[in-house]
Write a protein that holds these residues in place. Structure first.
Motif, PDB file in Angstrom:
ATOM      1  N   ASP A 293       0.838  -1.195   0.000  1.00  0.00           N
ATOM      2  CA  ASP A 293       0.000   0.000   0.000  1.00  0.00           C
ATOM      3  C   ASP A 293       0.873   1.244   0.000  1.00  0.00           C
ATOM      4  N   ASP A 294       0.396   2.285  -0.687  1.00  0.00           N
ATOM      5  CA  ASP A 294       1.075   3.584  -0.708  1.00  0.00           C
ATOM      6  C   ASP A 294       2.526   3.420  -1.164  1.00  0.00           C
ATOM      7  N   GLU A 295       2.730   2.579  -2.180  1.00  0.00           N
ATOM      8  CA  GLU A 295       4.088   2.301  -2.654  1.00  0.00           C
ATOM      9  C   GLU A 295       4.244   2.732  -4.110  1.00  0.00           C
ATOM     10  N   GLY A 296       5.162   3.651  -4.349  1.00  0.00           N
ATOM     11  CA  GLY A 296       5.528   4.041  -5.701  1.00  0.00           C
ATOM     12  C   GLY A 296       6.957   3.612  -5.970  1.00  0.00           C
ATOM     13  N   ARG A 297       7.160   2.933  -7.098  1.00  0.00           N
ATOM     14  CA  ARG A 297       8.487   2.437  -7.442  1.00  0.00           C
ATOM     15  C   ARG A 297       8.987   3.139  -8.704  1.00  0.00           C
ATOM     16  N   ASP A 298      10.322   3.238  -8.840  1.00  0.00           N
ATOM     17  CA  ASP A 298      10.866   3.952  -9.995  1.00  0.00           C
ATOM     18  C   ASP A 298      10.909   3.103 -11.256  1.00  0.00           C
ATOM     19  N   ILE A 299      10.390   1.859 -11.191  1.00  0.00           N
ATOM     20  CA  ILE A 299      10.419   0.985 -12.367  1.00  0.00           C
ATOM     21  C   ILE A 299       9.091   0.957 -13.115  1.00  0.00           C
ATOM     22  N   ASP A 300       8.070   1.650 -12.607  1.00  0.00           N
ATOM     23  CA  ASP A 300       6.788   1.662 -13.305  1.00  0.00           C
ATOM     24  C   ASP A 300       6.087   2.996 -13.076  1.00  0.00           C
ATOM     25  N   ARG A 301       4.831   3.095 -13.557  1.00  0.00           N
ATOM     26  CA  ARG A 301       4.105   4.369 -13.504  1.00  0.00           C
ATOM     27  C   ARG A 301       2.931   4.334 -12.544  1.00  0.00           C
ATOM     28  N   GLY A 302       2.733   3.232 -11.847  1.00  0.00           N
ATOM     29  CA  GLY A 302       1.568   3.088 -10.999  1.00  0.00           C
ATOM     30  C   GLY A 302       1.870   3.229  -9.525  1.00  0.00           C
ATOM     31  N   CYS A 303       0.799   3.281  -8.760  1.00  0.00           N
ATOM     32  CA  CYS A 303       0.873   3.328  -7.306  1.00  0.00           C
ATOM     33  C   CYS A 303       0.275   2.031  -6.771  1.00  0.00           C
TER      34      CYS A 303
END
Length: 504
Positions: A293-303
Motif C-alpha cells: 500500500d502507498d508504494e511508488g516504485r521507480d520501475i513503473d508508472r503506478g501506485c
C-alpha cells in the motif's frame, strides 16, 4: 484528485472499506457454494447480496452540507417541509462483481431501510452517474424513468424491483424519489453503524447454457498437468479455455476414499501439495498474502494500493485491477493505481512446483503498458529471481508468455518468450507452471514443457537457486516494456483462478 489523494481520511477510508468488503463478502459466500453438475437448463442458485459502494442525498438545500458521509439518507418531494426548493433524493451506488458469465434470468431487488412507516409513494430510478459526492444538487446525476414504486413506506426494509437496469456485472446507481408526503423520510445509509440495515442490492439468477463446474466459480475448471510426459496443448477453434486432462493416479491396490478438499489438478504424481490459495473466500486471505500500500516504485508508472477496488475476490477468482486515476504514494503523484501481493514473512520455499492459473487482460490493440506477473524472489533480498510467467501487453508482446530467471537487474538474466500455438494468454484461463529443483528449473504452459535451465545453461545457477524464495503476484502499469497509450483499456483485470505450490 481521485479517492487516492494526498489526504485519504482514515475514517472515510475505513467506512468505505467496510462497505465494499461487505459486498465482496456476500459475493464470496455465494461463490464458495459447492455444487454438483447442473443440467443444460437454467438452475436457481443462492442469491447474491451486494452492499452499497457509495451513497449520498442529492439536495437543493445548501445548508444540508456534505451528505456523502452521513449515517442517514433522505428523500423529500418538491415541496418539502414548506420549502418549494427543498427536494431531496436518496442516491445509492453498487459495484456488482459476482455474477457468473452464464447467469440467466437476473432479478435485482433494491432494499433500503426506513425507521418509521409513512403514507408516501416512493419511486426507484436508475441514475446515470455516481453517488460518490457531497450531494450538492448540481452533482445530481440524470435520472431515468421510475423502475418500480412502493405505495406506502413500511418500517424496516422497503424493496423495489430494479431488474430492468441490472443485466450483468458493473456499477449501478439508483435514486429514491418521494411524493405525496411533504416532509423528509430518512433511510439508513452505508455509513450506518448497524451493518444489517445498510442498503442492499439482492441479485437472484439461474445458471444455464452449459453445465456448471463442481466448484462454483466465474473461471473455467483448472487443467491438470503432469511432469513425466506433458501432453500437447489442446487445439482450440476460437478461444475456449484448455480442456481438462485427468492426472495419473499413483499405483494402489485399494481405491482411496475421495477427499472433499481435492480439486482438479491439485494431485500431481511425485509431488505433495504444501500451499495453495483457491480464492474461494470472500476477501483476500491476509494469512497468506501481504498487500502493498502507498508504494511508488521507480520501475513503473503506478501506485501500489491496498484497496478493495484494485484487489478483490469474487466467484472463486482473485482480481488484480489496474485503474487510470491520479494517486499519490511515496510522495509522488502517479497516473495509475495497481495491485501487488507477496508472501514475505508468511510463506517461502526452497525448491518446489509453482503454478498459477490465470487470464491475462491483454489484447492486440488495447493493452500497451499493462504487465501482470507471477514470480519468486529470495527471502534475503539478494541475487536471484524466478519468473513463472510474465504477461506484458502491447502489439509486440500480448500473444506470448515470458518465462525467465534473473541474477540481478543490471540485468543479468535469461528469458524465453513462448508464443501460443493457437490463441493467446488473454483468450481465457491458462496454466503456467515452474518446477524448481536442485539441479534444474523447468517451465510448462498448459501442461507442455517449453523451457529449461540448469548448470550447463546458467553459470550462476548454484549461486542463486539454493535458498528460500517467496511468492509475488502483481499487476504493473508501465516501465521497461513501455507505458500505456490512449488506446490502453482501463480498468484492466488480471484474473487468477488459483496459486499452488508442491514439493517433493
Amino acid at each position: 484528485m481521485s479517492r487516492h489523494g494526498l489526504h485519504r481520511a482514515a475514517s472515510r477510508f475505513g467506512a468505505r472499506r467496510k462497505a465494499v468488503v461487505l459486498g465482496v463478502l456476500s459475493a464470496g459466500m455465494v461463490a464458495g457454494v459447492v455444487a454438483t453438475m447442473m443440467p443444460l437448463v437454467a438452475a436457481e442458485v443462492p442469491p447474491l447480496v451486494v452492499a452499497a459502494a457509495a451513497d449520498t442525498t442529492a439536495t437543493q438545500v445548501p445548508q444540508d452540507g456534505d451528505n456523502g458521509v452521513k449515517t442517514t439518507l433522505a428523500s423529500c418531494p418538491r415541496l418539502c417541509d414548506g420549502n418549494r426548493t427543498g427536494e431531496r433524493d436518496a442516491l445509492v451506488e453498487f459495484a456488482v462483481r459476482g455474477l457468473p458469465a452464464d447467469a440467466v434470468d437476473v432479478r435485482a431487488t433494491l432494499r433500503v431501510y426506513a425507521w418509521q412507516p409513512f403514507s408516501s409513494r416512493v419511486h426507484a430510478h436508475r441514475a446515470f452517474g455516481t453517488a460518490a459526492n457531497t450531494g450538492a444538487w448540481s452533482l445530481r446525476p440524470e435520472l431515468g424513468p421510475a423502475l418500480s414504486s412502493v405505495e406506502r413506506v413500511g418500517q424496516g426494509f422497503n424493496e423495489w424491483d430494479v431488474s430492468a437496469s441490472v443485466t450483468g456485472n458493473g456499477r449501478f446507481t439508483f435514486a429514491l424519489t418521494q411524493e405525496t408526503w411533504n416532509t423528509r423520510i430518512y433511510w439508513a445509509s452505508r455509513e450506518n453503524v448497524k451493518v444489517a440495515i445498510r442498503p442492499q442490492l439482492v441479485l437472484r439468477y439461474g445458471r444455464g447454457g452449459r453445465p456448471a463446474p463442481t466448484r462454483t466459480t466465474a473461471a473455467p475448471s483448472p487443467i491438470a498437468t503432469t511432469t513425466a510426459a506433458p501432453a500437447p496443448s489442446p487445439s482450440r477453434t476460437a478461444s475456449p479455455t484448455p480442456s481438462r486432462t485427468a492426472p495419473t493416479p499413483p499405483p494402489s491396490t485399494t481405491a482411496p476414499a475421495p477427499s472433499p478438499t481435492t480439486r482438479p489438478g491439485d494431485q500431481v504424481p511425485g509431488w505433495r501439495l504444501v500451499w495453495s490459495d483457491e480464492f474461494d473466500g470472500a476477501i483476500v486471505d491476509r494469512s497468506k498474502w501481504n498487500l502493498r500500500d502507498d508504494e511508488g516504485r521507480d520501475i513503473d508508472r503506478g501506485c501500489n494500493v491496498d484497496d478493495p477496488d484494485n484487489t478483490f475476490v469474487a466467484g472463486g477468482v482473485l482480481t488484480l485491477r489496474a485503474e487510470r486515476e491520479t494517486a499519490v504514494c511515496s510522495s509522488q503523484t502517479r497516473e495509475y493505481t495497481q495491485s501487488y501481493l507477496d508472501t514475505i514473512g508468511l510463506a517461502s520455499f526452497r525448491y518446489g512446483r509453482f503454478e498459477v492459473r490465470a487470464q491475462s487482460p491483454n489484447g492486440p490493440t488495447d493493452s500497451k503498458g499493462l504487465w501482470p506477473a507471477f514470480w519468486l524472489r529470495p527471502d534475503d533480498g539478494g541475487h536471484g529471481e524466478i519468473d513463472v510467467v510474465e504477461l506484458p501487453g502491447g502489439d509486440g508482446y500480448y500473444q506470448a508468455a515470458t518465462l525467465g530467471i534473473f541474477y540481478d537487474y543490471t540485468p543479468v538474466k535469461q528469458d524465453q518468450r513462448y508464443p501460443f500455438p493457437t490463441g493467446y494468454p488473454g483468450d481465457g484461463f491458462h496454466t503456467y507452471t515452474t518446477e524448481w529443483e536442485p539441479d534444474a528449473i523447468r517451465w510448462y504452459v498448459d501442461g507442455r514443457l517449453v523451457w529449461q535451465r540448469d548448470r550447463a545453461t546458467t553459470p550462476w545457477f548454484d549461486e542463486v537457486f539454493h535458498k528460500p524464495y517467496n511468492l509475488r503476484l502483481n499487476f504493473q502499469v508501465g516501465g521497461w516494456l513501455g507505458d500505456p497509450d490512449a488506446a490502453t483499456r482501463f480498468p484492466a483485470d488480471f484474473r487468477v483462478d488459483h496459486v499452488r505450490v508442491w514439493q517433493r
